[in-house]
Design a protein around this motif. Structure first.
Motif, mmCIF file in Angstrom:
data_model
loop_
_atom_site.group_PDB
_atom_site.id
_atom_site.type_symbol
_atom_site.label_atom_id
_atom_site.label_comp_id
_atom_site.label_asym_id
_atom_site.label_seq_id
_atom_site.Cartn_x
_atom_site.Cartn_y
_atom_site.Cartn_z
ATOM 1 N N GLY A 22 15.215 -8.731 26.640
ATOM 2 C CA GLY A 22 16.478 -9.300 27.066
ATOM 3 C C GLY A 22 17.605 -8.314 27.285
ATOM 4 N N ASP A 23 17.330 -7.020 27.229
ATOM 5 C CA ASP A 23 18.372 -6.010 27.457
ATOM 6 C C ASP A 23 18.851 -6.085 28.911
ATOM 7 O OD1 ASP A 23 19.000 -3.013 28.428
ATOM 8 O OD2 ASP A 23 19.563 -3.236 26.311
ATOM 9 N N ILE A 27 16.997 -5.042 32.434
ATOM 10 C CA ILE A 27 16.687 -6.058 33.443
ATOM 11 C C ILE A 27 17.265 -5.640 34.788
ATOM 12 C CG2 ILE A 27 17.139 -8.442 34.170
ATOM 13 C CD1 ILE A 27 16.961 -9.197 31.163
ATOM 14 N N LEU A 74 11.521 -12.075 31.088
ATOM 15 C CA LEU A 74 11.896 -12.563 29.764
ATOM 16 C C LEU A 74 10.746 -13.255 29.034
ATOM 17 C CD1 LEU A 74 15.484 -13.833 30.548
ATOM 18 C CD2 LEU A 74 14.820 -11.743 29.321
#
Length: 79
Positions: A22-23, A27, A74
């Protein structure tokens, strides 16, 4: 940079792991990596009033592809 060099460029494993976690920066790195491919997939031939063809990026389709990629990132299990 030649096409051959660019096509051989892969995302690093740490970037993939961070993106899957989720960084946001990671992404965005993945999206940047695939932006040309997504733009190519989103290109449509449209015609003007005179019937002349023009290639244009379908922004709705481009956004849908980016959203799908983010969703898959994700849910990816990088472990």
């Amino acid at each position: 940079m030649s096409n051959r060099t660019r096509n051989n460029h892969l995302l690093s494993y740490p970037v993939i792991v961070l993106a899957a976690g989720g960084d946001v920066d990671a992404i965005n790195t993945v999206l940047k990596h695939y932006e040309g491919y997504i733009a190519a997939l989103s290109t449509r031939q449209l015609y003007d009033e005179s019937g002349n063809p023009h290639l244009c990026v379908d922004e709705v389709l481009r956004r849908r592809l980016e959203t799908k990629l983010i969703t898959k990132i994700l849910t990816f299990n990088a472990a």
